[in-house]
Design an enzyme around this catalytic site. Structure first.
Site, mmCIF file in Angstrom:
data_model
loop_
_atom_site.group_PDB
_atom_site.id
_atom_site.type_symbol
_atom_site.label_atom_id
_atom_site.label_comp_id
_atom_site.label_asym_id
_atom_site.label_seq_id
_atom_site.Cartn_x
_atom_site.Cartn_y
_atom_site.Cartn_z
ATOM 1 N N SER A 90 0.696 -1.263 -0.159
ATOM 2 C CA SER A 90 -0.071 0.093 0.058
ATOM 3 C C SER A 90 0.932 1.065 0.146
ATOM 4 C CB SER A 90 -0.910 -0.194 1.224
ATOM 5 O OG SER A 90 -1.598 1.133 1.309
ATOM 6 N N ARG A 91 0.855 2.065 -0.993
ATOM 7 C CA ARG A 91 1.729 3.277 -1.142
ATOM 8 C C ARG A 91 0.736 4.449 -0.410
ATOM 9 N NH1 ARG A 91 1.652 0.931 -6.236
ATOM 10 N NH2 ARG A 91 3.837 -0.075 -6.580
ATOM 11 N N VAL A 92 -0.523 4.232 0.264
ATOM 12 C CA VAL A 92 -1.263 5.399 0.428
ATOM 13 C C VAL A 92 -1.944 4.880 2.035
ATOM 14 C CG1 VAL A 92 -1.812 6.526 -1.454
ATOM 15 C CG2 VAL A 92 -3.304 4.737 -0.718
#
Length: 226
Positions: A90-92
């Site tokens: 997950s980048r966010v």
């Protein structure tokens, strides 16, 4: 084709007058005009034999902001939701978490990735040192607290409280098959006698007083299972 499909999720059709206004604005301001905005696309992809490195999965992964990789072997072994922690990204995710969750769950992904790696190694039956055994036993208990029954949502403060206990290895005295029973008793006790602590967690704060209370409650309850 993948790019075009995903772009359609953010395509907003406004009336002619708004469209003309938007054309005259810088890109960053267009979504602020009435009629502008975006939607989130959630592409669902079936992997062949679990091969996440195949063309279609890697192509869509390169376009999107992260992926949740679900594994049938985990599902069949009772780990549900059957998320492979090592492959999922997950980048966010951190930006969407409240501060208290971010603090207690910061090492969880790494811990569980290490556990999966060592668990596979331990199956060969070789002698394991104390540190390795500790990682494996902690990982087994974290797997149990991360299991969630269908249609059984948890309040965010309850999530933070139980993940705190798991990540701090406060459940080591509790047998693996009793973890769900412990979890239920632990959360019921906190909601009944320490509601202020949970309310503090809900606001995103993780004070020394809160961590001391969570540690004491978890340790005292875990001792009953020793």
């Amino acid at each position: 084709m993948h790019s075009r499909l995903l772009e359609r999720a953010a395509k907003v059709i406004a009336d002619d007058s708004i469209a003309k206004q938007m054309n005259d604005l810088p890109e960053g301001l267009k979504s602020k005009v009435k009629g502008g905005g975006s939607l989130t696309a959630l592409p669902v992809i079936e992997t062949q034999a679990g091969d996440v490195s195949a063309y279609i999965p890697t192509n869509v992964i390169s376009i999107t902001d992260g992926q949740i990789f679900l594994e049938s072997d985990l599902f069949n072994s009772g780990v549900r939701p059957a998320i492979n922690v090592g492959i999922s990204v997950s980048r966010v995710g951190g930006s969407a978490q409240i501060k208290s969750m971010k603090k207690v769950a910061g090492t969880l992904k790494l811990d569980q990735a290490q556990f999966r790696e060592l668990e596979a190694f331990a199956k060969f039956g070789s002698d394991l040192d104390a540190a390795t055994l500790n990682v494996i036993e902690k990982g087994k208990r974290n797997v149990e607290i991360l299991k969630q029954a269908q249609n059984d949502p948890f309040a965010v403060e309850d999530q933070v409280a139980i993940i705190f206990a798991g990540s701090k290895n406060l459940l080591r005295q509790v047998p693996v098959n009793k973890i769900k029973e412990f979890e239920q008793s632990y959360l019921e006790l906190l909601n009944a006698k320490h509601r202020k602590v949970l309310d503090t967690l809900k606001t995103g704060k993780l004070t020394n007083e809160v961590t001391e209370t969570l540690t004491k409650v978890a340790t005292d309850l875990a001792a009953q299972y020793a």
